[in-house]
Design a protein around this motif. Structure first.
Motif, PDB file in Angstrom:
ATOM      1  N   UNK A 131       0.720  -1.227  -0.069  1.00  0.00           N
ATOM      2  CA  UNK A 131      -0.007  -0.035   0.073  1.00  0.00           C
ATOM      3  C   UNK A 131       0.914   1.195   0.071  1.00  0.00           C
ATOM      4  N   UNK A 132       0.644   2.115  -0.844  1.00  0.00           N
ATOM      5  CA  UNK A 132       1.356   3.448  -0.760  1.00  0.00           C
ATOM      6  C   UNK A 132       1.049   4.195   0.479  1.00  0.00           C
ATOM      7  N   UNK A 237       3.449  -4.799   4.146  1.00  0.00           N
ATOM      8  CA  UNK A 237       2.938  -4.506   5.496  1.00  0.00           C
ATOM      9  C   UNK A 237       3.748  -3.097   5.683  1.00  0.00           C
ATOM     10  N   UNK A 238       4.604  -2.669   4.907  1.00  0.00           N
ATOM     11  CA  UNK A 238       5.180  -1.366   5.220  1.00  0.00           C
ATOM     12  C   UNK A 238       4.980  -0.609   3.902  1.00  0.00           C
ATOM     13  N   UNK A 289       6.751   2.827   9.173  1.00  0.00           N
ATOM     14  CA  UNK A 289       7.316   1.575   9.334  1.00  0.00           C
ATOM     15  C   UNK A 289       5.937   0.682   9.047  1.00  0.00           C
ATOM     16  N   UNK A 290       5.533  -0.063  10.011  1.00  0.00           N
ATOM     17  CA  UNK A 290       4.402  -0.837   9.619  1.00  0.00           C
ATOM     18  C   UNK A 290       3.197   0.110   9.418  1.00  0.00           C
ATOM     19  N   UNK A 291       2.267  -0.231   8.362  1.00  0.00           N
ATOM     20  CA  UNK A 291       1.167   0.438   8.191  1.00  0.00           C
ATOM     21  C   UNK A 291       0.083   0.233   9.077  1.00  0.00           C
ATOM     22  N   UNK A 292      -1.083   1.181   9.021  1.00  0.00           N
ATOM     23  CA  UNK A 292      -2.096   0.810  10.330  1.00  0.00           C
ATOM     24  C   UNK A 292      -3.060  -0.098   9.605  1.00  0.00           C
ATOM     25  N   UNK A 320      -3.466  -5.070   8.283  1.00  0.00           N
ATOM     26  CA  UNK A 320      -2.918  -4.253   9.366  1.00  0.00           C
ATOM     27  C   UNK A 320      -1.579  -4.430   9.575  1.00  0.00           C
ATOM     28  N   UNK A 321      -0.740  -3.836   8.280  1.00  0.00           N
ATOM     29  CA  UNK A 321       0.708  -3.917   8.345  1.00  0.00           C
ATOM     30  C   UNK A 321       1.252  -5.165   8.925  1.00  0.00           C
TER      31      UNK A 321
END
Length: 406
Positions: A131-132, A237-238, A289-292, A320-321
């Motif tokens: 995901x961007x 995930x990032x 870092x990890x996406x929400x 969820x990242x």
């Protein structure tokens, strides 16, 4: 003379490939001239994308999907978003492609051909969500600079490649290793060969995960050119900017990588909440870092109509990242109440998860269906916009579709 003719034939071949047919009298094209067919190309045929995709920018190319186009459990190329920072390489030869591993924290420097990577290291296949970081930017107020993505800069394809960890361990990693940085073949918009359009990376714990791949196949076939053929990094995930395309070199760094798009406001957010529009110092910005946690209703299409008394089936995806989605809910009363919605386990770590439900509506009229995911640590999507940041990153507000019961 021979070299000049060779170069001209190579350029002509690239033009022919981009236009999709022979250029009659191509040999007569003046030096430096770009055919009109390349000056205003059709991105849908150029990149084999569905005509329902939305073009946000053509220099560089940035294209997103609409929610209903992302209904497949595994995203096909025709519905996969394109996020570029520079120009796609004009000439790529997989048979001569190499990748070099070097850097301050590498025990040695090694170069591998693509075929050596494929033959020397074990292959792995994972479904990975990309995901961007700016997906959803268009909703921020005050407006944030950058491509005004709505909800379609996300995908979950099946990627095949070798583990980056295996390659780095073959080279040797010293105790000084902190980060990696990638370097690729894409071209800066200025076409200055000394400038990189993007050179990002990740800390070693992310780099050494099983699912972080040097990939050469997408959905069982060679990766499409727009998505990094013949070799790309995939770190699900990032932010997708960590997953560099057209990779030619990876540096094992003894510090946080400081390449292009790693500093300033690029892919960074305020370490602490700030007021909308507030200026933030560089030292107060943290790397994403990890996406929400987030979710997307992919069926039905927003604006659908249903007869009174009938149930409406909905479905979609949630992610969820680095974490899993533990709970999925929907609301038809603007978030006043929420109903449980079954959600499947991921195919593998870092893959998105699928949800579905059947909804009853009490009477005729206009409704909105809101979707809300909660991750394995108990964090839920906000109903409206999350905290503002200068570049409009990490919008994970609840996705909403409109429904009319007649």
């Amino acid at each position: 003379m021979k070299r000049r003719n060779f170069v001209k034939k190579t350029v002509l071949g690239s033009m022919t490939a981009a236009i999709g047919t022979d250029i009659v009298f191509g040999a007569m094209i003046p030096n430096g001239y770009s055919p009109l067919g390349l000056q205003d190309p059709d991105p849908f045929s150029l990149f084999n994308k569905d005509k329902g995709m939305v073009v946000l920018n053509d220099k560089p190319w940035n294209i997103e999907a609409k929610a209903h186009l992302l209904d497949d459990k595994i995203t096909p190329n025709k519905f996969m978003f394109i996020r570029n920072n520079g120009l796609i390489p004009e000439t790529v030869n997989a048979s001569t492609w190499t990748i070099t591993i070097d850097g301050e924290a590498a025990r040695t420097e090694k170069t591998y051909t693509l075929e050596e990577l494929k033959s020397k290291f074990k292959h792995y296949t994972y479904q990975l969500t990309l995901e961007c970081g700016g997906n959803g930017r268009s909703e921020f107020d005050p407006p944030a600079k950058g491509n005004q993505w709505t909800i379609g800069a996300v995908s979950c394809a099946e990627w095949t490649g070798v583990r980056l960890r295996d390659v780095l361990e073959d080279v040797g990693i010293t105790s000084k290793a902190v980060y990696i940085g990638y370097h690729a073949a894409d071209v800066h918009l200025s076409q200055d060969p000394k400038k990189e359009p993007i050179s990002r990376g990740a800390p070693m714990p992310k780099v050494l995960q099983d699912e972080t791949l040097l990939a050469f196949k997408m959905n069982g076939e060679d990766i499409p050119m727009a998505h990094g053929y013949p070799l790309r990094l995939v770190a699900g995930g990032w932010p997708a900017s960590v997953s560099g395309k057209w990779i030619q070199r990876i540096s094992i760094r003894d510090r946080v990588h400081d390449g292009e798009k790693m500093t300033g406001t690029s892919y960074r957010v305020p370490c602490n909440p700030v007021a909308p529009g507030e200026k933030v110092k560089d030292e107060d910005m943290c790397i994403i870092e990890s996406m929400p946690v987030k979710s997307l209703i992919t069926y039905p299409k927003s604006g659908a109509m249903i007869k009174e008394g009938k149930k409406l089936a909905i479905r979609g995806h949630a992610w969820a990242g680095e974490l899993e989605v533990a709970k999925m809910e929907y609301s038809i009363d603007f978030g006043a109440t929420w109903q449980f919605c079954p959600v499947e386990s991921p195919k593998n770590r870092l893959a998105w998860q699928h949800f579905s439900a059947e909804i009853d509506f009490p009477k005729k009229g206009y409704y909105e269906i809101w979707a809300r995911a909660t991750d394995s640590r108990g964090t839920s999507q906000p109903m409206l916009l999350p905290g503002w940041n200068p570049k409009g990153y990490l919008n994970n507000a609840c996705h909403r579709i409109a429904i009319k019961v007649t």
